[in-house]
Design a protein around this motif. Structure first.
Motif, PDB file in Angstrom:
ATOM      1  N   GLY A 472       0.896  -1.116  -0.031  1.00 27.75           N
ATOM      2  CA  GLY A 472      -0.062   0.052  -0.080  1.00 27.75           C
ATOM      3  C   GLY A 472       0.899   1.412  -0.122  1.00 27.75           C
ATOM      4  O   GLY A 472       1.882   1.499  -0.770  1.00 27.75           O
ATOM      5  N   ALA A 473       0.647   2.282   0.834  1.00 25.61           N
ATOM      6  CA  ALA A 473       1.376   3.383   0.959  1.00 25.61           C
ATOM      7  C   ALA A 473       2.839   2.991   1.618  1.00 25.61           C
ATOM      8  O   ALA A 473       3.650   3.844   1.085  1.00 25.61           O
ATOM      9  N   MET A 474       3.225   2.009   2.182  1.00 28.58           N
ATOM     10  CA  MET A 474       4.355   1.648   2.655  1.00 28.58           C
ATOM     11  C   MET A 474       4.914   0.336   1.907  1.00 28.58           C
ATOM     12  O   MET A 474       4.232  -0.701   1.874  1.00 28.58           O
ATOM     13  N   PRO A 475       5.885   0.339   1.540  1.00 26.22           N
ATOM     14  CA  PRO A 475       6.621  -0.713   0.901  1.00 26.22           C
ATOM     15  C   PRO A 475       6.934  -1.989   1.675  1.00 26.22           C
ATOM     16  O   PRO A 475       6.645  -1.925   3.097  1.00 26.22           O
ATOM     17  N   PHE A 476       6.818  -3.243   1.475  1.00 26.29           N
ATOM     18  CA  PHE A 476       6.922  -4.286   1.898  1.00 26.29           C
ATOM     19  C   PHE A 476       8.661  -4.142   2.425  1.00 26.29           C
ATOM     20  O   PHE A 476       9.721  -3.903   1.688  1.00 26.29           O
ATOM     21  N   PHE A 504      10.208  -3.336  -1.021  1.00 26.42           N
ATOM     22  CA  PHE A 504       9.576  -4.037  -2.225  1.00 26.42           C
ATOM     23  C   PHE A 504       8.155  -3.848  -2.439  1.00 26.42           C
ATOM     24  O   PHE A 504       7.412  -3.547  -1.331  1.00 26.42           O
ATOM     25  N   ASP A 505       7.699  -3.333  -3.728  1.00 22.70           N
ATOM     26  CA  ASP A 505       6.420  -2.858  -4.014  1.00 22.70           C
ATOM     27  C   ASP A 505       5.529  -4.137  -3.727  1.00 22.70           C
ATOM     28  O   ASP A 505       4.375  -3.956  -4.074  1.00 22.70           O
ATOM     29  N   GLN A 506       6.011  -5.253  -4.235  1.00 26.39           N
ATOM     30  CA  GLN A 506       5.274  -6.332  -4.539  1.00 26.39           C
ATOM     31  C   GLN A 506       5.994  -7.783  -3.969  1.00 26.39           C
ATOM     32  O   GLN A 506       7.243  -7.858  -4.239  1.00 26.39           O
ATOM     33  N   ILE A 507       5.088  -8.622  -3.544  1.00 33.14           N
ATOM     34  CA  ILE A 507       5.821  -9.953  -3.190  1.00 33.14           C
ATOM     35  C   ILE A 507       4.719 -11.129  -3.478  1.00 33.14           C
ATOM     36  O   ILE A 507       3.716 -11.043  -3.882  1.00 33.14           O
ATOM     37  N   LEU A 508       5.501 -12.301  -3.294  1.00 32.54           N
ATOM     38  CA  LEU A 508       4.561 -13.529  -3.754  1.00 32.54           C
ATOM     39  C   LEU A 508       4.245 -14.211  -2.321  1.00 32.54           C
ATOM     40  O   LEU A 508       5.164 -14.869  -2.088  1.00 32.54           O
ATOM     41  N   PRO A 509       3.041 -14.058  -1.897  1.00 32.30           N
ATOM     42  CA  PRO A 509       2.837 -15.097  -0.694  1.00 32.30           C
ATOM     43  C   PRO A 509       2.690 -16.540  -0.746  1.00 32.30           C
ATOM     44  O   PRO A 509       2.226 -16.972  -1.909  1.00 32.30           O
ATOM     45  N   VAL A 510       3.437 -17.040   0.161  1.00 33.80           N
ATOM     46  CA  VAL A 510       3.273 -18.476   0.000  1.00 33.80           C
ATOM     47  C   VAL A 510       3.021 -18.826   1.580  1.00 33.80           C
ATOM     48  O   VAL A 510       3.669 -18.482   2.777  1.00 33.80           O
ATOM     49  N   ARG A 511       2.156 -19.877   1.502  1.00 33.24           N
ATOM     50  CA  ARG A 511       2.086 -20.727   2.902  1.00 33.24           C
ATOM     51  C   ARG A 511       2.944 -21.953   2.940  1.00 33.24           C
ATOM     52  O   ARG A 511       2.967 -22.958   2.200  1.00 33.24           O
TER      53      ARG A 511
END
Length: 705
Positions: A472-476, A504-511
């Motif tokens: 969102g407003a703050m990166p990961f 990071f602006d985008q990540i790949l969520p993994v369980r």
């Protein structure tokens, strides 16, 4: 006299109750003058004195009864000092460090120590209990039958007096009723001491425990020692000359001239031997270099040896090892086209891996052109990346023996057939590094739609892959790192690099699955870096993109070291790697031992063994040399501190450890040992309480107010 239940002593305040009752009884008495009773005054005065004495006796009896009851509940006891025939204990500590191999009066110093120990043990006769133990960096008890005690053939450990005295203290404390003493036989080498404050506070030897220190050392010693043998790296290039640097120190009091030295390097098929000589003043160190030239690829074992005879032979040789290897071939798989190479994910990765492939002294002019006209540099670093664009090229044959590492720059850009080939490669022992991505450069027109499902079905995925998530407003940011893992251990120190600075602006969520180790995490406990095994191989996932499409981390100074750490760890180039250095006495990693050997390494099975069969190699490294174990080559050397022959007098030794010295002229122990046996006195106090209660009852009935 001591008490078991000291809390009941507070009840002693109840002694004041009879006093209060006595005083209150006196205040309640009213004196009334009766005319008819005046004729009895003379008779009453005669018994008044006797009644006053009985009242005081009654008060004292009641106070004594309360006090005895309080003591009865507190359970008083007297500690007993026991001294019986045969209840004698002597702990014999014999130094078996490397310096004890110096020549002595009857062979080696350790042979002299064993002979003296037998004489001291014979002083007590056959009724005493004697505990025997060798000590160097650790303590090892052994069966002390006088007829069978003999010195070990190999003595290579380093001295630790604190460990020996602490072991003796604990053995004596376990048999507190015995009359015990300790006998320590050593050459009193100063290198076995640490700081006074540290050792005194740690040891705290009981003052009543006498310690007899017997010095079997030499008045002076002549020793030349090889302190260190080093190379510039564990992994060297075959295109460079191999240099070995050895540091020598002369611990003697005379200068040495023309000292011959030999350095031998072998890889199992070929040996290279170099000889040199050096002049070394007394009390000084010098460094000598051996140039082996260019060596062929392989693991080389090097032994540097002094061809002289001195008092301590164990430090006349020292070993090292290194690997001669070309840069590790790394296949970088890019799902895009060669036409967009400057914008592809592989551009950043290949550039990062190629940073170590150029010699520092090499300029851009030294670059050469390959058959396709591309500029290359001589392979002399850790990695040799080769980029394959799946839109233009076919994926080459990959095999763990030829391709050590495969890097996938965008997981969604790979068609299912290539994922299946990677599964076969990893299962056979290959190494795979995967970066997340959106598949926008795959050029296959939707081939990435089912890629996540294909990764999961193959077992190459770290768990259940979910839909990419935008910030969102703050990166990961990376919020936690497993700094104990060799892959990320350099980032434990913020001065070396704080991964929390990456955004990071985008990540790949993994369980993640249960088999997956999460080495780093984003906010809300989301995995950022994972590792798991598949078959005989390993798979590492970085759950963001390899380029700038999901963030600007590629422009960070941490991009290059993080990529190198991920690739290097998969190739066993991080941490200790395939070549590991140990000192004699260091404990083994039992997880690397075979199950049969691991079972025989139970410490309980090695507590009591005969002196002739002392062998702790299943637990520790006990011999100098090279050893292959668990896929790693261990280089085992003696500790450098044993080379210093400086000694300390017995008086300074006892003062250092704050121990009570024993009288060396007698076999009797200077002081008896007070046991912890408690002789309880409650039956006597119970009897006294019964007597007092009877007396109180009798006096109370015969005493008026």
């Amino acid at each position: 006299m001591n008490f078991i239940q000291t809390g009941f002593l507070i009840g002693g305040l109840a002694v004041a109750i009879p006093v209060l009752v006595h005083l209150l009884s006196r205040w309640q008495v009213r004196r009334v003058e009766l005319g008819t009773m005046r004729f009895l005054q003379e008779v009453m005065q005669d018994g008044a004195q006797r009644r006053k004495i009985r009242r005081w006796l009654l008060l004292l009896t009641r106070m004594a009864t309360v006090a005895v009851l309080v003591l009865l509940f507190a359970r008083p006891y007297l500690p007993e000092t026991i001294r019986r025939d045969g209840d004698r204990l002597r702990v014999m500590l014999i130094d078996r460090s490397a310096s004890m191999s110096m020549p002595g009066q009857g062979g080696r110093l350790i042979d002299d120590a064993v002979a003296k120990a037998k004489d001291v043990a014979a002083e007590l006769g056959t009724d005493a209990t004697i505990l025997w133990a060798w000590f160097d960096s650790s303590v090892e008890p052994f069966d002390g039958n006088l007829a069978r005690v003999s010195a070990p053939r190999s003595v290579v450990g380093d001295t630790n007096y604190l460990a020996a005295l602490r072991w003796a203290r604990d053995r004596v404390a376990a048999d507190s009723d015995a009359i015990a003493d300790v006998v320590l036989l050593s050459d009193l080498q100063q290198s076995g001491l640490a700081s006074d404050a540290l050792e005194t506070a740690t040891l705290q030897m009981p003052k009543h425990l006498p310690v007899r220190v017997i010095d079997v050392g030499r008045p002076a010693a002549n020793n030349l020692a090889i302190q260190t043998v080093t190379t510039t790296s564990k992994r060297l290039s075959p295109e460079r000359d191999t240099l070995i640097n050895a540091t020598l120190f002369n611990f003697g009091t005379l200068p040495m001239e023309e000292i011959p030295m030999t350095a031998t390097a072998t890889n199992g098929r070929r040996s290279v031997r170099l000889k040199k000589s050096i002049n070394l003043p007394d009390g000084q160190a010098q460094e000598l270099s051996f140039d082996f030239g260019k060596l062929e690829p392989g693991t080389w074992q090097v032994t540097v040896q002094l061809d002289v005879e001195d008092d301590l032979a164990v430090d006349n040789r020292r070993m090292t090892a290194f690997e001669i290897a070309q840069p590790a071939p790394v296949l970088v798989v890019d799902g895009g086209s060669r036409d967009g190479a400057q914008l592809a994910e592989s551009f950043y990765l290949a550039a990062a891996l190629r940073q170590t492939s150029r010699k520092p002294e090499q300029s851009v002019d030294a670059e050469q052109a390959d058959d396709d006209g591309r500029q290359t540099t001589p392979r002399s670093g850790l990695f040799d990346p080769q980029v394959v664009f799946l839109y233009d090229d076919a994926l080459p044959e990959i095999h763990p023996g030829r391709t050590e590492l495969v890097v996938v720059t965008d997981c969604r850009s790979l068609p299912e057939r290539w994922i299946q080939r990677l599964e076969t490669y990893v299962s056979a022992g290959g190494k795979l590094l995967v970066f997340a991505g959106d598949g926008s450069n795959d050029g296959s027109g939707g081939a990435s739609a089912a890629s996540h499902a294909a990764w999961q079905q193959s077992g190459l995925a770290p768990g259940t892959i979910q839909t990419p998530m935008r910030s969102g407003a703050m990166p990961f940011r990376i919020t936690s790192v497993d700094s104990a893992n060799p892959m990320l251990s350099p980032f434990a120190d913020p001065q070396s690099g704080d991964l929390g600075r990456l955004s990071f602006d985008q990540i790949l969520p993994v369980r993640p699955d249960e088999r997956t180790a999460v080495l780093a995490r984003f906010e809300e406990d989301r995995p950022a870096l994972t590792r798991h095994r598949l078959g005989q191989g390993d798979v590492v996932w970085f759950l963001s993109s390899a380029d700038a499409s999901w963030g600007n981390w590629t422009t960070s100074p941490l991009y290059l070291p993080l990529v190198h750490q991920m690739a290097g760890d998969l190739l066993d180039l991080t941490g200790e790697g395939k070549i590991r250095y140990r000192s004699v006495g260091d404990r083994r990693d039992l997880s690397t031992l075979p199950m049969a050997q691991r079972a025989s390494s139970d410490p309980a099975a090695l507590r009591t063994v005969s002196a002739s069969t002392v062998d702790t190699e299943s637990l520790t490294f006990g011999r100098i040399g090279f050893e292959q174990s668990g896929g790693a080559l261990y280089v085992i050397n003696s500790t450098a501190k044993e080379s210093d022959p400086t000694r300390i007098p017995v008086e300074q030794f006892t003062e250092h450890f704050q121990i009570t010295p024993a009288d060396s002229g007698t076999s009797e122990v200077a002081e008896t040992v007070q046991g912890e046996h408690k002789h309880e006195l409650w039956p006597w106090f119970a009897a006294v309480a019964v007597v007092l209660l009877t007396a109180e009852f009798s006096l109370a009935n015969r005493t008026s107010a």
